[in-house]
Design an enzyme around this catalytic site. Structure first.
Site, PDB file in Angstrom:
ATOM      1  CD  GLU A  22      -2.650  -1.092   2.624  1.00  0.00           C
ATOM      2  OE1 GLU A  22      -3.870  -0.857   2.558  1.00  0.00           O
ATOM      3  OE2 GLU A  22      -2.034  -1.292   3.703  1.00  0.00           O
ATOM      4  CD  GLU A  74      -8.318   3.502  12.370  1.00  0.00           C
ATOM      5  OE1 GLU A  74      -8.936   2.452  12.597  1.00  0.00           O
ATOM      6  OE2 GLU A  74      -7.368   3.572  11.563  1.00  0.00           O
ATOM      7  CE  LYS A  99      -6.233   1.404   2.557  1.00  0.00           C
ATOM      8  NZ  LYS A  99      -5.275   0.965   3.582  1.00  0.00           N
TER       9      LYS A  99
END
Length: 120
Positions: A22, A74, A99
């Site tokens: 990612e 978060e 997401k």
């Protein structure tokens, strides 16, 4: 006062995630935002200067997200809410950060938070 200015489905791109896969390129995220703001002055004057400029909010959030590299949604959500409260005239912000594609068998994952000036 119960006026709300909202932005739905704002696409922001950010490097985000805890997995190495990612961290190579920005991912598309989605923000849904509700801002508590007294619209009466803007309605009376019909002037952008008296309104909460949702275009400016959207642009600022897109620019901010693009420059981050947080591991957690978060963290990004919390920082975006704080930014809106610090830089714009909203009294309270509700923010949903999604997401898409994070889980193969779910449309999206994410968080929803609500913050006010007293909590920021």
């Amino acid at each position: 006062m119960t006026d709300t200015v909202f932005i739905e489905g704002l696409r922001v791109d950010a490097v985000i995630g805890v997995h190495a896969r990612e961290r190579h390129a920005p991912q598309p995220l989605r923000l849904d935002i509700r801002l508590r703001f007294d619209n009466r002055a803007a309605a009376a004057s019909d002037a952008l200067a008296d309104a909460l400029d949702y275009e400016a909010v959207a642009r600022r959030l897109c620019d901010y997200a693009a420059g981050t590299g947080f591991a957690l949604v978060e963290t990004l959500a919390e920082r975006c809410a704080a930014l809106v409260l610090e830089e714009f005239a909203a009294d309270r912000v509700w923010l949903k950060l999604s997401k898409p594609g994070a889980l193969a068998n779910a449309a999206a994952v994410g968080v929803e938070i609500e913050r006010g000036r007293a909590c920021a």
